[in-house]
Design a protein around this motif. Structure first.
Motif, PDB file in Angstrom:
ATOM      1  N   ARG A 193      10.191  -2.353  -6.182  1.00 24.34           N
ATOM      2  CA  ARG A 193       9.322  -2.520  -4.982  1.00 24.34           C
ATOM      3  C   ARG A 193       7.866  -1.899  -5.043  1.00 24.34           C
ATOM      4  O   ARG A 193       7.624  -0.953  -5.472  1.00 24.34           O
ATOM      5  N   ASP A 195       5.069  -0.018  -2.323  1.00 23.97           N
ATOM      6  CA  ASP A 195       4.939   1.068  -1.455  1.00 23.97           C
ATOM      7  C   ASP A 195       5.496   0.493  -0.091  1.00 23.97           C
ATOM      8  O   ASP A 195       5.536  -0.632   0.274  1.00 23.97           O
ATOM      9  N   SER A 196       6.059   1.459   0.801  1.00 22.72           N
ATOM     10  CA  SER A 196       6.413   0.864   2.206  1.00 22.72           C
ATOM     11  C   SER A 196       6.303   2.388   3.031  1.00 22.72           C
ATOM     12  O   SER A 196       6.395   3.281   2.435  1.00 22.72           O
ATOM     13  N   ARG A 197       6.172   1.988   4.310  1.00 17.03           N
ATOM     14  CA  ARG A 197       6.155   3.182   5.434  1.00 17.03           C
ATOM     15  C   ARG A 197       7.609   3.539   5.507  1.00 17.03           C
ATOM     16  O   ARG A 197       7.891   4.560   6.150  1.00 17.03           O
ATOM     17  N   SER A 278     -10.650   0.061  -5.145  1.00 23.16           N
ATOM     18  CA  SER A 278      -9.225  -0.112  -5.388  1.00 23.16           C
ATOM     19  C   SER A 278      -8.302  -0.839  -6.158  1.00 23.16           C
ATOM     20  O   SER A 278      -7.281  -1.114  -6.177  1.00 23.16           O
ATOM     21  N   GLY A 359     -11.228   4.568  -4.400  1.00 21.69           N
ATOM     22  CA  GLY A 359     -10.446   3.854  -3.682  1.00 21.69           C
ATOM     23  C   GLY A 359      -8.981   3.511  -3.937  1.00 21.69           C
ATOM     24  O   GLY A 359      -8.346   2.651  -3.172  1.00 21.69           O
ATOM     25  N   VAL A 361      -6.642   5.222  -3.504  1.00 23.44           N
ATOM     26  CA  VAL A 361      -5.757   5.936  -2.772  1.00 23.44           C
ATOM     27  C   VAL A 361      -5.258   5.148  -1.515  1.00 23.44           C
ATOM     28  O   VAL A 361      -5.963   5.322  -0.487  1.00 23.44           O
ATOM     29  N   ALA A 362      -4.715   3.977  -1.636  1.00 24.00           N
ATOM     30  CA  ALA A 362      -4.421   3.059  -0.747  1.00 24.00           C
ATOM     31  C   ALA A 362      -3.108   2.517  -0.590  1.00 24.00           C
ATOM     32  O   ALA A 362      -2.341   2.829  -1.357  1.00 24.00           O
ATOM     33  N   PHE A 363      -2.780   2.335   0.594  1.00 23.23           N
ATOM     34  CA  PHE A 363      -1.600   1.980   1.009  1.00 23.23           C
ATOM     35  C   PHE A 363      -1.435   0.350   0.450  1.00 23.23           C
ATOM     36  O   PHE A 363      -2.046  -0.585   1.156  1.00 23.23           O
ATOM     37  N   VAL A 364      -0.772   0.102  -0.530  1.00 24.58           N
ATOM     38  CA  VAL A 364      -0.454  -1.254  -1.419  1.00 24.58           C
ATOM     39  C   VAL A 364       0.904  -1.629  -1.278  1.00 24.58           C
ATOM     40  O   VAL A 364       1.698  -1.002  -1.808  1.00 24.58           O
ATOM     41  N   VAL A 365       1.052  -2.670  -0.749  1.00 24.70           N
ATOM     42  CA  VAL A 365       2.595  -2.908  -0.425  1.00 24.70           C
ATOM     43  C   VAL A 365       2.803  -4.079  -1.539  1.00 24.70           C
ATOM     44  O   VAL A 365       3.870  -4.064  -2.631  1.00 24.70           O
ATOM     45  N   ASP A 366       1.926  -5.121  -1.831  1.00 20.96           N
ATOM     46  CA  ASP A 366       2.343  -6.108  -2.898  1.00 20.96           C
ATOM     47  C   ASP A 366       2.045  -5.402  -4.282  1.00 20.96           C
ATOM     48  O   ASP A 366       1.124  -4.947  -4.242  1.00 20.96           O
ATOM     49  N   PRO A 374      -5.794  -5.202  -5.707  1.00 17.24           N
ATOM     50  CA  PRO A 374      -5.614  -3.784  -5.219  1.00 17.24           C
ATOM     51  C   PRO A 374      -4.389  -2.956  -5.712  1.00 17.24           C
ATOM     52  O   PRO A 374      -3.238  -3.787  -5.765  1.00 17.24           O
ATOM     53  N   LEU A 384      -0.260  10.257  -2.108  1.00 15.64           N
ATOM     54  CA  LEU A 384       0.253   9.446  -0.805  1.00 15.64           C
ATOM     55  C   LEU A 384       1.563   9.820  -0.303  1.00 15.64           C
ATOM     56  O   LEU A 384       1.522  10.187   1.189  1.00 15.64           O
TER      57      LEU A 384
END
Lengths: 426, 340
Positions: A193, A195-197, A278, A359, A361-366, A374, A384
């Protein structure tokens, strides 16, 4: 004067000096090893628990959604996605504790599960279309708070206000434990998977793919350029001030702090050429600037180690310079230059600083599927997660460090093996 | 050689890729690290609809504004998160680069939380005391002198009897800006230093926000988790961050009272807690319709499920807006009302 004087008064002194020297050396080595051991144990002891996750089995009856549970076999995945089973899932989860009737308390039951329970149930339906019964046991992921409690990372003996879990939720947990309904399984989604919060859902799949694409770009760019430049400089270029100048610059480049390459990437690749922020492509180009000098230097050293007699022999039987180099010198130097390349790649794999600036350092879910999507990369994912407030990310951070260390060890080991196996001794 | 041909083909292919990648179908978000946890949670749920999951970079409020205001076009971000209101000079910078229609969406409130280790005794400060502890220059007999205070008890005997040590946010952070305007400037006014700066013809707001450099104020970086760890280690240290970090770490740290008031959901919502602030994000109207999903993203972010009093954002520490403001924000989000 004799060379061997067995009665030398100094001998004892010299021998004990040697002994002391050896002790110092061993002490230094133990010291270094101790640090490594300390680092590894502290990372492993916090990180290993991320490789399993806590699941809670629940009984789900689907009779209210479809009249006949066999009909799932005829449904497509899209049709299952469109089913509205949210309230049904909730009802079934509430059934876990039938004596809880208050609306507010029911909400607390929901909170011991990950918020994605509806998707998990749908995935179960999709995977087991043919074997759906009227009542199915489905394993749902527990929320990160329950997960951490189960792994022993949350203290229980503190006032309720300071805990993430309420007294009621703790009693739920205890009840589930009594009924043997809390189970752990290998955390396979952690590797697939993005990233996720929610710590219980977060995985390093996205970061792995991002690192993979970055490394591919680095390979495509720095390997051919590095090899060609090194071969030219070592075998063809005339020795003059200009080539000396180039050589000094390459050596300097290898010593430039990596953040400077990040600034370069930001200024030139992003701002001037307008490449997409990114992405693994930009990350790869930036990092290949960094690996390029490493590869050039290693390749040149490997070429230099090939005895001149090889070249001269080839030239003597009428080969052109290029034939001599490409047929005889380069194949022999290949193990050395590949070792250099692998070490350069390993450096690039563990690099964070330049990626911060472009860039990544990004929140990338897919999970990225091409180099222009990205993406994050492994070291950036560590950065992160280390920043996140939720306790569940502590073990994830350590587990990611373990993965990165593992990859680095594999790369460096490959370098050693290649060198051992293919190196020609003269 | 085949090898070289192959390589040049690949490089050519990669460069073609780049050109085609400039049309973007994923929302790009930059900005505040305080808003980052909330934005990422919404983004993740939004990604389950037919749209791609937005990409969110945590750059700090100031850094985000710089990227956001760099221009219109898909190479620039669509949304920037901010833990303070946009400044006039930033609006001017935006306008200079053609970014004129900006939509402001307030997502909720946050209370700056001055926290310390659970092992320490409870503490209570007012803004003036905090200013006197942190400022570089403080007033004494109508003049400004270098800050002489070493211990808290030097400022007031009711304060703890140990060294002053506060971990502060970096200058690019919106949290630091909020701290400056809610604590430093107010404390400066209360102590009388503000008037002295003004009579000296200086920019008083700026001068009041300058912190001491003799070790009392320690710049700690954007990483709030690290600050929590440092606070837990040493009971004599204080640090500040958003309310959500207190909620997530109540087994390690506790909040100090500000002017006798502890931070609480109610106090932050009605601003009776003296250092509460709104959190918001800014949207480029020119990108709505160009990058797919922005309108829907605004809708889901402002929905009752997300930022309402029982929404999933409040679970992780956001303090919901009162009903009237929430309705206003929702209508602004639907009608894409721009800043005047």
């Amino acid at each position: 004067m004799s060379f061997v004087n067995l009665n030398d008064n100094n001998l004892q002194k010299r021998l004990s000096r040697e002994f002391r020297f050896k002790v110092y050396c061993i002490m230094a080595m133990t010291f270094a090893l101790g640090f490594v051991l300390f680092l590894f144990t502290s990372i492993f002891s916090t990180g290993y628990s991320a490789f399993y996750k806590t699941m809670i089995p629940i009984e789900i009856s689907l009779s209210s959604v479809v009249s006949d549970s066999n009909s799932f076999a005829l449904m497509t995945n899209e049709e299952i996605n469109d089913l509205s089973i949210y309230s049904l899932s909730k009802k079934n989860i509430y059934n876990l504790f039938p004596n809880i009737t208050d609306r507010k308390e029911k909400k607390e039951i929901l909170k011991i599960f990950s918020y994605e329970f509806e998707d998990e149930i749908k995935n179960f339906l999709k995977d087991n279309k043919e074997n759906i019964n009227d009542i199915n046991i489905i394993y749902l992921t527990a929320s990160d708070d329950i997960d951490q409690l189960h792994k022993g990372n949350f203290p229980r003996d503190i006032p309720e206000k300071r805990r993430r879990l309420s007294d009621l939720q703790l009693s739920f947990y205890d009840e589930l434990i009594l009924e043997n309904k809390i189970e752990t399984e290998f955390n396979f989604p952690f590797f697939t998977r993005g990233d996720s919060r929610e710590p219980e859902l977060a995985g390093i799949g996205g970061a792995l793919a991002g690192s993979f694409f970055t490394i591919i770009v680095v390979l495509i760019l720095s390997l051919p350029f590095g090899l060609l430049a090194a071969i030219y400089l070592q075998e063809f270029a005339p020795q003059n001030k200009f080539t000396d100048f180039i050589e000094i610059n390459i050596n300097n480049l290898a010593a430039v702090p990596s953040i400077v390459f990040g600034l370069l990437g930001l200024g030139i690749l992003l701002n001037t050429f307008g490449m997409p922020r990114s992405t693994a492509l930009v990350g790869g180009v930036t990092l290949s600037l960094m690996t390029l000098p490493t590869i050039i230097i290693a390749t040149r050293a490997a070429l230099r180690a090939v005895p001149p007699s090889i070249r001269e022999a080839a030239l003597a039987v009428g080969a052109t310079r290029m034939q001599a180099v490409m047929h005889h010198v380069v194949p022999v130097a290949m193990p050395g230059s590949l070792t250099g390349a692998i070490i350069g790649i390993a450096q690039a794999l563990g690099e964070t600083a330049p990626l911060l600036l472009i860039g990544m350092v990004a929140f990338v879910v897919d999970v990225p599927s091409t180099p222009v999507d990205p993406s994050a990369s492994l070291p950036v994912q560590i950065y992160l997660w280390a920043e996140s407030a939720e306790r569940g990310f502590v073990e994830k951070t350590s587990a990611t460090i373990m993965m990165l260390l593992g990859l680095l060890i594999i790369l460096n080991l490959t370098a050693v093996i290649i060198r051992r196996k293919f190196e020609t001794k003269w | 050689m085949k090898f070289i041909k192959l390589m040049s083909l690949i490089i050519f292919g990669v460069s073609l890729f780049t050109v085609s990648a400039n049309a973007r179908d994923t929302i790009k978000i930059v900005g505040s690290s305080t808003v980052y946890p909330y934005a990422t949670v919404v983004a993740e749920r939004f990604g389950k609809s037919k749209f791609n999951t937005p990409i969110i970079e945590s750059t700090g409020t100031g850094g985000g504004m710089k990227l956001f205001c760099a221009g219109v076009g898909t190479e620039h971000p669509d949304i920037t998160n901010a833990s303070r209101k946009i400044k006039n000079e930033e609006i001017a910078l935006c306008a200079k680069n053609g970014v004129t229609d900006i939509i402001e969406i307030t997502i909720g409130n946050d209370g700056l939380t001055l926290a310390h280790s659970l092992d320490a005794a409870n503490a209570n400060f007012n803004q003036e005391q905090l200013f006197l502890a942190l400022a570089e220059k403080i007033p004494s007999n109508g003049k400004l002198i270098d800050n002489p205070y070493v211990k808290w008890s030097d400022i007031d005997s009711s304060l703890p009897n140990h060294k002053i040590e506060i971990l502060i946010a970096p200058p690019t952070s919106g949290t630091r800006d909020a701290w400056n305007s809610l604590i430093m400037v107010k404390g400066c006014k209360a102590s009388g230093a503000y008037k002295i700066w003004e009579t000296e013809g200086e920019n008083a707001k700026k001068k009041c926000s300058i912190v001491r450099e003799d070790g009392g104020a320690i710049e700690a970086g954007e990483n709030d988790t690290l600050i929590v760890q440092k606070l837990a280690e040493d009971p004599e240290r204080f640090g500040y961050f958003g309310y959500s970090y207190l909620l997530a770490n109540e087994d390690k740290i506790k909040a100090s009272s500000i002017a006798g008031i502890q931070p609480s959901l109610e106090g932050i919502q009605d601003y009776s807690y003296p250092i509460a602030r709104p959190l918001q994000f800014y949207v480029k109207k020119a990108h709505v319709g160009v990058v797919p999903g922005i309108k829907e993203f605004l809708k889901i972010f402002t929905s009752e499920d997300a930022m309402g009093p029982d929404g999933y954002l409040t679970d992780i520490g956001l303090v919901a807006l009162d009903d009237v403001s929430a309705d206003a924000v929702r209508s602004a989000a639907i009608n894409l009302e721009t800043l005047k």
